[in-house]
Scaffold this motif. Structure first.
Motif, PDB file in Angstrom:
ATOM      1  N   ASP A   1      41.292  35.634  31.315  1.00 26.61           N
ATOM      2  CA  ASP A   1      41.089  35.509  32.771  1.00 26.61           C
ATOM      3  C   ASP A   1      42.342  36.053  33.454  1.00 26.61           C
ATOM      4  O   ASP A   1      43.310  35.311  33.673  1.00 26.61           O
ATOM      5  CB  ASP A   1      40.868  34.048  33.167  1.00 26.61           C
TER       6      ASP A   1
ATOM      7  N   GLY B   1      39.556  31.054  39.137  1.00 27.42           N
ATOM      8  CA  GLY B   1      39.416  32.292  39.900  1.00 27.42           C
ATOM      9  C   GLY B   1      38.796  32.103  41.266  1.00 27.42           C
ATOM     10  O   GLY B   1      38.398  33.073  41.912  1.00 27.42           O
TER      11      GLY B   1
ATOM     12  N   GLU C   1      42.535  38.014  36.448  1.00 28.25           N
ATOM     13  CA  GLU C   1      42.380  38.565  37.796  1.00 28.25           C
ATOM     14  C   GLU C   1      43.647  38.400  38.635  1.00 28.25           C
ATOM     15  O   GLU C   1      43.958  39.246  39.481  1.00 28.25           O
ATOM     16  CB  GLU C   1      41.208  37.895  38.512  1.00 28.25           C
TER      17      GLU C   1
ATOM     18  N   HIS D   1      40.447  33.070  45.877  1.00 31.67           N
ATOM     19  CA  HIS D   1      41.659  33.878  45.791  1.00 31.67           C
ATOM     20  C   HIS D   1      42.028  34.520  47.127  1.00 31.67           C
ATOM     21  O   HIS D   1      43.202  34.690  47.439  1.00 31.67           O
ATOM     22  CB  HIS D   1      41.512  34.939  44.698  1.00 31.67           C
TER      23      HIS D   1
END
Lengths: 291, 309
Positions: free
Chosen positions: B205, B179, B207, B182
């Motif tokens: 996870d 993550g 996102e 980004h």
């Protein structure tokens, strides 16, 4: 299920940074909520800005706090311990020489007298062990699976050079073993490293072929050095504590991440050595022989 | 358990849209008993099986001949099951050398889709590192070169685009994981003509569902998914629990297939790259190349189930 804690890829990061990353991870968890809010704010602001603002840079650095120690390890425990198996097979019968070196140091300590030759021989044996491990284990073998291997090898080589300097230029380590608590602690740590530490792996279920011996493997050699430095007199000798202590902390962290049952041995030895060294204070400040 | 977008209206709506888009994609989400499930690389139209092979940690066995042979067996099983993409990096210790050994041991792999990365803060050192990687793999050229963890990406992308133009590499991409970065990944996806992006995505996870996966679909960028099992932590955790009976509705025989099918059912995903050093795990993973994929409702159910464990 555990809470989410993202990890890291770091690569060339020195192994010493492992400890820092641990603290960073803890700090990051403390600031978890404001971090996420700040990131969301940045996301809402859009991504079309060229160049990073100070705010972006700050967030970028904050993101590195998400790294976890576990994610810094590049190898599995079985691969790490298999290194010792192959190493022991490759260097055989050097194990006999290593055991002989440990025994020789013990006899020199017990003979007493505190003469310069005795101290020179002990320092020279230790120097040879550290230099050998730097080259044969860390550089030649550990570096094949650990990107920090060359750096660790350099650290061990530095300790070897320091010991050589003590052996040649400073007249060696000065020993005068007595019944003082600090001396007994030093002797106990040394004996533990030579006689007990190699048994921990097999007792923990690892094969005998993976045993780690004083003089050949880094961990017992570092612990034995702690014991010998505690036994030695002189301020210069204390300089020799630094790198073994650092190694004990770094390697203890690594073993903990590898879920080794003996992970606490090294930090425990380092803490004991530091405690004894500080408690002894000025009592061990006699000059080194030859000076 | 989750730290990513909560399971709620947004997820359900997204999943419905995803399922709709999935229905438009060729050979995806439909039972293909004998042929591995594939996705097309948008830029080249090349079919890639939706499960690849990662090499982080698992292939870093150094010079140990026993470890190297074990990795070669993993690769043999992977190719036999229809696998193509193997992903590595100079950061992974001896992994690239071990892959090279594996390719020699299995007698070459015509189906191989070779993917590695450039990982150095120096732009000038990039070409040399890439050539060293090529030598270690023993391949004439890479199918995909990626900038690892967005490190010095401007300089490296310049090199990679030039190499692609000269025919020295077939695809160019950029990676991140956990993550991280980004915002930078999004900026690069929006402004650079990359063919692949590699990110972390799994049932907890998620996102990337918010912006990266939709943008990849919009920009026709292939997506590689790393850490499908969170480096083993996720699968270790769920394996303490019984696989739900309804997993059979999407032809999942084990937790590995459950977790992988959740990922590859997303229409923007090209392939997931679980890493393993065990042949039995490869077999489990490659089982996700067959059978039905979850629809939106099933994906929502999978998230809810795992989060409830």
């Amino acid at each position: 299920m555990p809470g989410h804690v993202p990890g890291i890829h770091v690569g060339h990061a020195p192994t010493a940074l492992l400890a820092f990353a641990s603290y960073a991870g803890a700090i990051r968890r403390c600031i978890d909520v404001p971090f996420d809010k700040a990131r969301e704010a940045r996301d809402k602001r859009g991504h079309d800005e060229r160049g990073a603002s100070r705010f972006d840079l700050m967030l970028q650095y904050l993101e590195y706090f998400q790294y976890r120690l576990k994610d810094l390890l590049h190898f599995r425990p079985s691969v790490y311990y298999r290194l010792f198996e192959l190493y022991n097979a490759d260097v055989f019968p050097a194990q006999v020489a290593a055991l002989g070196a440990g025994l020789a140091i013990l006899l020199l300590l017990l003979r007493g007298g505190g003469d310069a030759r005795q101290g020179r021989i002990v320092a020279a044996i230790l120097a040879a062990c550290w230099l050998w491990i730097a080259w044969a284990f860390h550089y030649q073998r550990l570096a094949t699976i650990h990107l920090g291997g060359p750096l660790i090898a350099a650290g061990f080589a530095l300790q070897g050079m320091l010991l050589l300097w003590v052996a040649i230029a400073r007249g060696g380590l000065a020993f005068n073993v007595s019944r003082r608590a600090s001396d007994l602690a030093g002797l106990a740590i040394f004996l533990f490293a030579v006689a007990v530490q190699p048994l921990i792996g097999p007792l923990a279920g690892r094969p005998w072929s993976q045993a780690e011996l004083f003089g050949l493997a880094p961990d017992p050699t570092a612990v034995a050095t702690l014991g010998l430095v505690l036994l030695a007199r002189g301020r210069a000798a204390r300089l020799l504590l630094a790198l073994p202590v650092v190694w004990c902390i770094v390697q203890g962290t690594t073993l903990w991440l590898l879920r080794s049952p003996d992970a606490l041995v090294l930090p425990g030895a380092a803490l004991l050595a530091l405690a004894v060294a500080f408690r002894r204070g000025g009592t061990g400040t006699a000059r080194l022989p030859g000076r | 358990m989750t730290s990513m977008p909560p399971f709620g209206r947004r997820f359900v709506l997204g999943s419905i849209l995803a399922a709709g888009a999935a229905a438009l994609l060729p050979r995806t989400g439909r039972a293909q008993p004998n042929r591995p499930m594939t996705r097309k690389v948008p830029v080249s139209g090349e079919d890639l099986p939706v499960v690849g092979l990662g090499s982080w940690i698992t292939f870093n066995v150094g010079k140990d001949p026993r470890g190297r042979d074990a990795c070669a067996e993993v690769m043999r099983e992977f190719f036999a099951a229809g696998g193509r993409m193997i992903d590595s990096s100079p950061m992974y210790g001896s992994a690239q050398e071990v892959i090279g050994h594996g390719l020699k041991t299995v007698g070459g792999a015509p189906a191989l889709f070779s993917a590695t990365k450039v990982w150095t803060s120096s732009g000038a050192a990039g070409p040399g590192q890439i050539e060293e990687s090529r030598r270690l793999w023993g391949v004439p050229k890479f199918d995909l070169l990626q900038v690892h963890n967005v490190l010095a990406w401007e300089k490296h992308l310049e090199t990679l685009f030039r190499m692609k133009h000269e025919g020295c590499v077939r695809h160019v991409g950029i990676t991140t994981s956990h993550g991280m970065r980004h915002a930078d990944i999004l900026r690069i996806m929006e402004t650079q003509a990359i063919d692949f992006v590699q990110v972390t995505y799994n049932v907890v996870d998620r996102e990337v569902e918010r912006r990266i996966l939709p943008l990849a679909a919009e920009r026709r960028i292939a997506v590689i998914i790393n850490r499908p099992f969170r480096q083993g932590e996720l699968i270790d955790e769920v394996m303490r629990h019984k696989l739900p009976d309804w997993a059979a509705e999407i032809d999942c025989a084990n937790w590995a297939q459950f977790l992988l099918k959740f990922i590859v059912a997303h229409p923007a995903v090209t392939c997931a790259i679980p890493a393993t050093s065990r042949v039995d795990h490869v077999r489990e993973n490659m089982g996700a190349l067959h059978g039905r994929l979850p629809d939106a409702a099933m994906r929502a159910r999978m998230v809810a189930y795992v989060e409830g464990l």
